[in-house]
Motif scaffolding. Sequence first.
Motif, PDB file in Angstrom:
ATOM      1  N   LEU A  36     -11.645   7.795   8.894  1.00 21.79           N
ATOM      2  CA  LEU A  36     -11.801   6.355   9.154  1.00 21.79           C
ATOM      3  C   LEU A  36     -11.075   5.507   8.110  1.00 21.79           C
ATOM      4  CD1 LEU A  36     -15.519   6.060  10.336  1.00 21.79           C
ATOM      5  CD2 LEU A  36     -13.452   5.845  11.716  1.00 21.79           C
ATOM      6  N   SER A  37     -11.077   5.980   6.859  1.00 19.07           N
ATOM      7  CA  SER A  37     -10.380   5.196   5.834  1.00 19.07           C
ATOM      8  C   SER A  37      -8.867   5.305   5.985  1.00 19.07           C
ATOM      9  CB  SER A  37     -10.821   5.629   4.432  1.00 19.07           C
ATOM     10  OG  SER A  37     -10.386   6.942   4.189  1.00 19.07           O
ATOM     11  N   ASN A  38      -8.397   6.298   6.738  1.00 18.43           N
ATOM     12  CA  ASN A  38      -6.953   6.416   7.018  1.00 18.43           C
ATOM     13  C   ASN A  38      -6.500   5.472   8.125  1.00 18.43           C
ATOM     14  OD1 ASN A  38      -6.715   8.444   5.176  1.00 18.43           O
ATOM     15  ND2 ASN A  38      -6.691  10.107   6.667  1.00 18.43           N
ATOM     16  N   ILE A  39      -7.444   5.057   8.957  1.00 15.39           N
ATOM     17  CA  ILE A  39      -7.101   4.318  10.184  1.00 15.39           C
ATOM     18  C   ILE A  39      -6.230   3.078   9.936  1.00 15.39           C
ATOM     19  CG2 ILE A  39      -8.083   3.013  12.142  1.00 15.39           C
ATOM     20  CD1 ILE A  39      -8.539   5.934  12.550  1.00 15.39           C
ATOM     21  N   PRO A  40      -6.569   2.220   8.937  1.00 12.91           N
ATOM     22  CA  PRO A  40      -5.778   0.985   8.792  1.00 12.91           C
ATOM     23  C   PRO A  40      -4.278   1.242   8.642  1.00 12.91           C
ATOM     24  CG  PRO A  40      -7.716   0.881   7.406  1.00 12.91           C
ATOM     25  CD  PRO A  40      -7.683   2.266   7.987  1.00 12.91           C
ATOM     26  N   TYR A  41      -3.917   2.253   7.861  1.00 14.80           N
ATOM     27  CA  TYR A  41      -2.498   2.479   7.595  1.00 14.80           C
ATOM     28  C   TYR A  41      -1.821   3.159   8.775  1.00 14.80           C
ATOM     29  CZ  TYR A  41      -4.533   1.201   3.245  1.00 14.80           C
ATOM     30  OH  TYR A  41      -5.239   0.510   2.296  1.00 14.80           O
ATOM     31  N   ALA A  42      -2.550   4.036   9.429  1.00 12.82           N
ATOM     32  CA  ALA A  42      -2.005   4.667  10.632  1.00 12.82           C
ATOM     33  C   ALA A  42      -1.814   3.611  11.729  1.00 12.82           C
ATOM     34  CB  ALA A  42      -2.938   5.780  11.105  1.00 12.82           C
ATOM     35  N   ALA A  79       0.833  -1.205   0.000  1.00 13.37           N
ATOM     36  CA  ALA A  79       0.000   0.000   0.000  1.00 13.37           C
ATOM     37  C   ALA A  79       0.871   1.259   0.000  1.00 13.37           C
ATOM     38  CB  ALA A  79      -0.940  -0.003   1.200  1.00 13.37           C
ATOM     39  N   MET A  80       2.021   1.184   0.694  1.00 11.48           N
ATOM     40  CA  MET A  80       2.945   2.325   0.725  1.00 11.48           C
ATOM     41  C   MET A  80       3.495   2.618  -0.666  1.00 11.48           C
ATOM     42  SD  MET A  80       5.165   1.585   4.165  1.00 11.48           S
ATOM     43  CE  MET A  80       6.119   3.069   4.320  1.00 11.48           C
ATOM     44  N   LYS A 117       0.176   8.870   0.485  1.00 15.51           N
ATOM     45  CA  LYS A 117      -0.606   9.192   1.679  1.00 15.51           C
ATOM     46  C   LYS A 117      -0.436   8.082   2.723  1.00 15.51           C
ATOM     47  CE  LYS A 117      -5.299  10.683   2.913  1.00 15.51           C
ATOM     48  NZ  LYS A 117      -6.696  10.750   2.439  1.00 15.51           N
ATOM     49  N   VAL A 118      -0.374   6.832   2.256  1.00 18.84           N
ATOM     50  CA  VAL A 118      -0.189   5.695   3.161  1.00 18.84           C
ATOM     51  C   VAL A 118       1.160   5.807   3.880  1.00 18.84           C
ATOM     52  CG1 VAL A 118       0.120   3.186   3.267  1.00 18.84           C
ATOM     53  CG2 VAL A 118      -1.679   4.156   1.836  1.00 18.84           C
ATOM     54  N   VAL A 119       2.186   6.199   3.139  1.00 21.03           N
ATOM     55  CA  VAL A 119       3.517   6.374   3.739  1.00 21.03           C
ATOM     56  C   VAL A 119       3.445   7.393   4.873  1.00 21.03           C
ATOM     57  CG1 VAL A 119       5.914   7.015   3.335  1.00 21.03           C
ATOM     58  CG2 VAL A 119       4.619   5.853   1.531  1.00 21.03           C
ATOM     59  N   LEU A 159       3.781   8.912  10.352  1.00 18.33           N
ATOM     60  CA  LEU A 159       3.393   9.853  11.405  1.00 18.33           C
ATOM     61  C   LEU A 159       2.885   9.102  12.650  1.00 18.33           C
ATOM     62  CD1 LEU A 159       3.067  12.753  12.316  1.00 18.33           C
ATOM     63  CD2 LEU A 159       0.784  12.783  11.304  1.00 18.33           C
ATOM     64  N   ALA A 160       2.070   8.067  12.425  1.00 16.33           N
ATOM     65  CA  ALA A 160       1.565   7.294  13.571  1.00 16.33           C
ATOM     66  C   ALA A 160       2.715   6.623  14.309  1.00 16.33           C
ATOM     67  CB  ALA A 160       0.554   6.247  13.102  1.00 16.33           C
TER      68      ALA A 160
END
Lengths: 240, 102
Positions: free
Chosen positions: B40-46, A175-176, A181-183, A188-189
Amino acid sequence: MKNQFIAGLKAGLSIAIGYFPIALTFGLLAKTTGLSLMEATAMSIFVYAGAAQYISLNLISFGVDPVTIVINTFIVNIRHFLMTASLNEKMHRAPKWVKAIYSFGITDESFSVLATGKEDKIPTAYAFGVTIIAYGSWVIFTAAGHVVGANLPEFLQVAMSIALYAMFIGLLVPAMKANRKVVMLAALAAAIHCIIYIGELLSTGWAILISTLGSAILIEIIYARRGKNVTALQKEMEES
Amino acid sequence: MGPTYWWMLFGMALVTYIPRMVPLTFLDGKELPPIVSGVLSNIPYAVLGALIFPAIIFVQEGNILFGIIGAATAFLIAFLGGGVMPVVLGTIGVLAIYSFFM
């Protein structure tokens, strides 16, 4: 539908492998904490939450009162509100009672496998496949750990402790590569979690919740602004 | 352990199930504002970022190198296009060799 179920079992296999050493060790630790085979296995059957179960063993051995253990379990698992709310957007419509059944099987790991799938909508049968194989591994190897102990060769047991993290990386990287945006979301998390960890600011359950939510919101705001800026720019160009 | 244990288990089961079940059933079919569904759609990757780091580094207590080798191997195999299973088995393999000889 049958094919979707089998595809789910296949996708969940990496979770089952990853749970193997953890469940085995949990069974063993439960035994040394003084839980019977039935008590230990029942915890894996009814609670089914790795981190919370490990912590509860620790608390039981310290003689902490049961109410505190239950409250602690809730705190550790609050983050799943966020995950299932996110997952809900991706799941196929299904009767509420069906969703209520497979929601029992949503863990950090099954959530990750389900939510990073390429399909727009996840079939219900697929969700059952993923969750059942993972759950089966957790329950069976808890009992096995209690009965026979963690009898793997030490070096293999040690090496297998990486399995779930390797799985997370295996889910994240494709996905990255496809999406910047995924990266940013993951980086950041991870950064926020590292800061919380080093500063010893929060316990792990809260730390994961806060760093996930913080990153998801911040990146969304940044992208929404950019989106607006682009449209604003286009408008200006059209006007001039 | 006695009956107290089973009451505790019941409580633990309940507070684990609620956060899993409530959003999936109660939010079902509800239209959320775009910004909320975006988050919410960002949650999985975060969440993946937060689950991997820093925990992977400290997966073996007192041996940071183990975690770093594991992370590097997994990222490498994944980056080269290996699927999830090759990443998992390959990383276990490399670390098995490492811990066999260390």
